[in-house]
Design an enzyme around this catalytic site. Structure first.
Site, PDB file in Angstrom:
ATOM      1  N   TRP A 103       0.957  -0.955  -0.192  1.00 37.98           N
ATOM      2  CA  TRP A 103      -0.155   0.207  -0.450  1.00 37.98           C
ATOM      3  C   TRP A 103       0.948   1.582  -0.287  1.00 37.98           C
ATOM      4  O   TRP A 103       0.672   2.785  -1.057  1.00 37.98           O
ATOM      5  CB  TRP A 103      -0.983   0.162   1.210  1.00 37.98           C
ATOM      6  CG  TRP A 103      -1.742  -1.212   1.236  1.00 37.98           C
ATOM      7  CD1 TRP A 103      -1.489  -2.061   2.380  1.00 37.98           C
ATOM      8  CD2 TRP A 103      -2.970  -1.758   0.381  1.00 37.98           C
ATOM      9  NE1 TRP A 103      -2.823  -3.149   1.743  1.00 37.98           N
ATOM     10  CE2 TRP A 103      -3.505  -2.574   0.309  1.00 37.98           C
ATOM     11  CE3 TRP A 103      -3.343  -0.867  -1.089  1.00 37.98           C
ATOM     12  CZ2 TRP A 103      -4.423  -3.015  -0.716  1.00 37.98           C
ATOM     13  CZ3 TRP A 103      -4.294  -1.519  -1.896  1.00 37.98           C
ATOM     14  CH2 TRP A 103      -4.261  -2.615  -1.418  1.00 37.98           C
ATOM     15  N   ASP A 172      -2.278   7.237   6.052  1.00 39.74           N
ATOM     16  CA  ASP A 172      -3.082   5.159   5.729  1.00 39.74           C
ATOM     17  C   ASP A 172      -3.365   4.540   6.895  1.00 39.74           C
ATOM     18  O   ASP A 172      -2.122   3.892   7.186  1.00 39.74           O
ATOM     19  CB  ASP A 172      -2.666   4.542   4.451  1.00 39.74           C
ATOM     20  CG  ASP A 172      -3.176   3.550   3.790  1.00 39.74           C
ATOM     21  OD1 ASP A 172      -4.946   3.409   4.800  1.00 39.74           O
ATOM     22  OD2 ASP A 172      -3.361   3.024   2.676  1.00 39.74           O
ATOM     23  N   LYS A 196     -11.874  -2.179   6.394  1.00 47.74           N
ATOM     24  CA  LYS A 196     -11.401  -3.790   7.105  1.00 47.74           C
ATOM     25  C   LYS A 196     -12.099  -2.792   8.816  1.00 47.74           C
ATOM     26  O   LYS A 196     -12.257  -4.284   9.668  1.00 47.74           O
ATOM     27  CB  LYS A 196     -10.242  -2.816   6.730  1.00 47.74           C
ATOM     28  CG  LYS A 196      -9.533  -3.851   5.952  1.00 47.74           C
ATOM     29  CD  LYS A 196      -8.912  -2.639   5.131  1.00 47.74           C
ATOM     30  CE  LYS A 196      -8.364  -3.608   3.961  1.00 47.74           C
ATOM     31  NZ  LYS A 196      -7.831  -3.056   2.836  1.00 47.74           N
TER      32      LYS A 196
HETATM   33  C1  LIG Z   1      -6.880  -2.224   1.215  1.00 48.96           C
HETATM   34  C2  LIG Z   1      -5.812  -1.203   2.047  1.00 48.96           C
HETATM   35  C3  LIG Z   1      -6.015  -0.035   0.843  1.00 48.96           C
HETATM   36  C4  LIG Z   1      -6.949   0.308   0.101  1.00 48.96           C
HETATM   37  O1  LIG Z   1      -8.104   0.156   0.023  1.00 48.96           O
HETATM   38  P1  LIG Z   1      -9.007   0.704  -1.043  1.00 48.96           P
HETATM   39  O2  LIG Z   1     -10.453   0.898  -0.292  1.00 48.96           O
HETATM   40  O3  LIG Z   1      -9.545  -0.644  -2.129  1.00 48.96           O
HETATM   41  O4  LIG Z   1      -8.727   1.409  -2.010  1.00 48.96           O
HETATM   42  C5  LIG Z   1      -5.150   1.301   1.091  1.00 48.96           C
HETATM   43  N1  LIG Z   1      -4.428   0.877   1.671  1.00 48.96           N
HETATM   44  C6  LIG Z   1      -4.335   0.195   3.454  1.00 48.96           C
HETATM   45  C7  LIG Z   1      -3.753  -0.038   3.995  1.00 48.96           C
HETATM   46  C8  LIG Z   1      -5.347  -1.035   3.223  1.00 48.96           C
HETATM   47  O5  LIG Z   1      -5.095  -2.185   3.906  1.00 48.96           O
END
Ligand SMILES: *Cc1c(COP(=O)(O)O)cnc(C)c1O
Length: 361
Positions: A103, A172, A196
């Site tokens: 990511w 993030d 998540k």
């Molecule tokens: C799942 C995830 C993403 C991507 O998320 P999307 O909503 O599918 O774009 C980005 N960063 C992290 C840390 C993730 O776990």
């Protein structure tokens, strides 16, 4: 209804059963109004109240200080990979990124389209088995911000503490938001896809310091400016109503359980149980992450062979443990044990792991 299985999926992921049941009712008949939640106007007073309550609860649970906006955006966490630099960085300005997994790599690729990106730390050569301590890298003082992925969902690593550097942090937090306390005032921006740890797919929560809203170049399209959404309280256009509602219900559930501090304690206990099972298996199970970088949210491990891993995942699934297959870039197994994952599910998995190891050791 048949019994619910144990859902170890990395995302979309397990949600509190209470929230699913509330949503099932409200979808058909919201607050006994004779109309369903997903068929009312986003500008109705009913939905406005939902959005407002959701924001208030996020602020309260995370301790978001005054001077920050909470936004409900779409396009997934992945759209933040470009929105962050597009809004915060000019072509000749510097930003620092830590490369700790898939990511962050994707975020670095997008950021390079907008500014001068420096990457003083990467664990890519060791297949992202760790995250750095503060002393392992320096941040160019000219940096507009220091970007990190607080929890690396795929590799199962996590910053145990946030970097303590003389730089504004941008994070993030898609896979560990609300799993532990963070000092929001150290961040210029925090974002998280909801699917998540806070709700269903469809909404991305962005927490941004208000003074940063004005940095954006006017040439950036309207929908891609944070300030457009900030000015209209995320109602510039139709927000993802159902996802925002669900996040609100999850926040409610979290508050009832005692909030983020209480959740952090539960998460520590849950993860400890699983890591103990790995560490006490005489090498049958091996953790992917280095111990001091271990994630409390995504526990990654391997078995002695690919065949045993496939057998393990198959037999686990037959016993109601779903979603244990690791991401294709790491292999092995991954147990995602977000906030809503029940402690008892880990106790049962640990028993299963011990039995399986005994049979094959
Ligand atoms: C799942 C995830 C993403 C991507 O998320 P999307 O909503 O599918 O774009 C980005 N960063 C992290 C840390 C993730 O776990």
């Amino acid at each position: 209804m048949s019994e619910r299985i144990y859902n170890f999926s990395a995302g979309p992921a397990v949600l509190p059963e209470q929230v699913l049941r509330e949503a099932a009712i409200d979808i058909v008949n919201f607050h006994n109004k004779g109309i369903g939640l997903i068929e009312i106007s986003h500008r109705s007073k009913e939905f406005m109240a939902v959005a407002e309550e959701t924001e208030t609860l996020i602020r309260e649970l995370m301790g978001v200080p005054a001077g920050y906006k909470v936004l409900f955006l779409q396009g997934g966490a992945s759209s933040q990979f470009f929105m962050v630099p597009m809004n915060l960085l000019k072509k000749d300005q510097v930003a620092t990124y830590l490369n700790t997994g898939t990511w962050s790599k994707k975020a670095i690729k997008e950021a390079k389209l907008f500014g001068q990106i420096e990457v003083p730390y990467s664990s890519e050569e060791i297949n992202f088995t760790r995250v750095p301590a503060d002393h392992e890298y320096t941040v160019n003082p000219a940096s507009e911000y220091l970007y990190l992925v607080s929890n690396n969902t795929i590799f199962g690593t996590q910053f145990q503490t946030m970097p303590n550097k003389d730089a504004m942090l941008v994070a993030d937090m898609s896979s560990d938001i609300l799993s532990r306390s963070v000092d929001v005032s150290r961040f210029g921006l925090i974002f998280a896809g909801a699917q998540k740890n806070m709700g269903p797919a469809g909404v991305t929560v962005v927490i941004i310091r208000e003074d940063l809203l004005e940095r954006v170049d006017e040439a950036v399209p309207t929908m891609l400016k944070y300030k457009t959404h900030a000015k209209e309280d995320s109602m510039f256009n139709t927000p993802p109503c159902f996802a925002v509602y669900c996040v609100g219900r999850v926040m409610h559930w979290l508050k009832e359980l005692g909030g983020v501090e209480a959740m952090a304690k539960r998460n520590q206990k849950k993860a400890a149980l699983l890591y103990d099972a790995i560490d006490s298996s005489n090498g049958f199970y091996r953790g992917h992450a280095e111990k001091q970088s271990r994630s409390l949210m995504n526990v990654t491990f391997t078995l002695p062979s690919k065949e045993l891993e496939a057998d393990f995942i198959r037999k686990a699934a037959a016993q109601g443990f779903d979603g244990l297959k690791g991401h294709r870039s790491v292999g092995g197994c991954r147990a995602s044990i977000y906030n809503a994952f029940p402690h008892e599910g880990i106790e049962k998995l640990v028993d299963f792991m011990a039995t399986f190891a005994k049979k094959h050791q």
